[in-house]
Design a protein around this motif. Structure first.
Motif, PDB file in Angstrom:
ATOM      1  N   GLY A 100      39.906  91.971  70.202  1.00 51.29           N
ATOM      2  CA  GLY A 100      38.494  91.635  70.335  1.00 51.29           C
ATOM      3  C   GLY A 100      38.098  90.559  69.340  1.00 51.29           C
ATOM      4  N   ASP A 101      36.798  90.456  69.098  1.00 48.21           N
ATOM      5  CA  ASP A 101      36.304  89.301  68.326  1.00 48.21           C
ATOM      6  C   ASP A 101      36.728  89.308  66.859  1.00 48.21           C
ATOM      7  N   ARG A 122      38.756  93.315  74.655  1.00 44.46           N
ATOM      8  CA  ARG A 122      37.340  93.698  74.697  1.00 44.46           C
ATOM      9  C   ARG A 122      36.509  92.693  73.907  1.00 44.46           C
ATOM     10  N   ASP A 123      35.216  92.938  73.791  1.00 49.00           N
ATOM     11  CA  ASP A 123      34.290  91.979  73.150  1.00 49.00           C
ATOM     12  C   ASP A 123      34.301  90.648  73.907  1.00 49.00           C
TER      13      ASP A 123
HETATM   14 MG    MG Z   1      35.812  94.579  68.333  1.00 46.51          MG
END
Ligand code: MG
Ligand code: OAA
Length: 237
Positions: A100-101, A122-123
């Motif tokens: 993710g980020d 995700r993100d």
């Molecule tokens: Mg995350």
């Protein structure tokens, strides 16, 4: 002995292609490169961009992960350099949100240009907002743990393709293609001659010439049995 899919290994030094060559491969794009290497090297169409309009090309840093476990990403981050692209495969199929980020921020800080993974991420909105380009098989919020070893910079199978550390991976809206490190120069030469050829064809098509004539297709269509009629009635009679 092949290191393919072997766990518990992190290799520090990998071959890397010259930045200028990588940039030129990015300009050629996935479809042209795929054609230039005899239609080889494409990852499975299930590996999709989470954004549109971004092309990325880089030296592959490969990551083998255990299903549901993203520990090896942190090992990989340290081994990445500017111009690399992270290529990730699980030891068996898993759509969890491995990435993710936060990990993207860490990779971005090292100059990594993107991520290609036969995994879930995700993100996704934040990744788009921050301009970190991702191609993945799944998008899923499911969290992962940090318990099991995988490997970094060993050969992996991602999207059905063998990816060696240091191969050049190019990804755009059309998909993802891998170019063997030793073949970068040859493939680039072929891709550039293909682009020149397409420029010439595009000009003729733009001017209204027909593909049927440019490619001398009429005799072959006739040979295959294509018949022209002036109307449906005539064809039915
Ligand atoms: Mg995350
Ligand atoms: O931290 C994780 O497990 C994955 C993630 O969501 C992030 O990198 O932001």
């Amino acid at each position: 002995m092949s290191l393919l899919n072997k766990k518990g290994i992190a290799i520090r030094h990998i071959p890397r292609a010259e930045h200028g060559m990588i940039e030129k491969l990015a300009t050629a794009g996935v479809a042209t490169i795929h054609e230039a290497q005899n239609r080889e090297g494409l990852l499975h169409h299930g590996i999709r961009p989470i954004q549109q309009g971004l092309t990325r090309a880089g030296n592959a840093v490969t990551v083998l992960v255990t299903p549901g476990d993203n520990w090896m990403f942190h090992v990989a981050v340290e081994l990445c350099q500017a111009g690399d692209i992270l290529v990730v495969a699980p030891t068996s199929p898993c759509g969890d949100g491995f990435f993710g980020d936060l990990l993207a921020t860490s990779l971005q800080a090292r100059g990594v240009v993107g991520l290609v993974g036969d995994i879930g991420i995700r993100d996704s909105q934040t990744l788009r907002d921050m301009g970190f380009a991702v191609w993945s098989r799944h998008v899923h919020a499911q969290g992962t743990v940090k318990e099991s070893l995988g490997s970094v910079n060993i050969p992996i199978i991602c999207g059905g393709q063998l990816v060696n550390p240091g191969d050049v991976v190019v990804a755009d809206d059309d998909g993802v293609v891998v170019v063997r490190h030793a073949e970068v120069g040859t493939v680039l030469t072929r891709a550039e001659s293909r682009m020149a050829n397409e420029t010439a064809k595009r000009e003729r098509l733009h001017n209204g010439e027909l593909g049927l004539d440019i490619y001398a297709m009429r005799p072959r269509l006739a040979e295959k049995g294509l018949r022209y009629f002036d109307s449906a009635d005539e064809a039915e009679s």
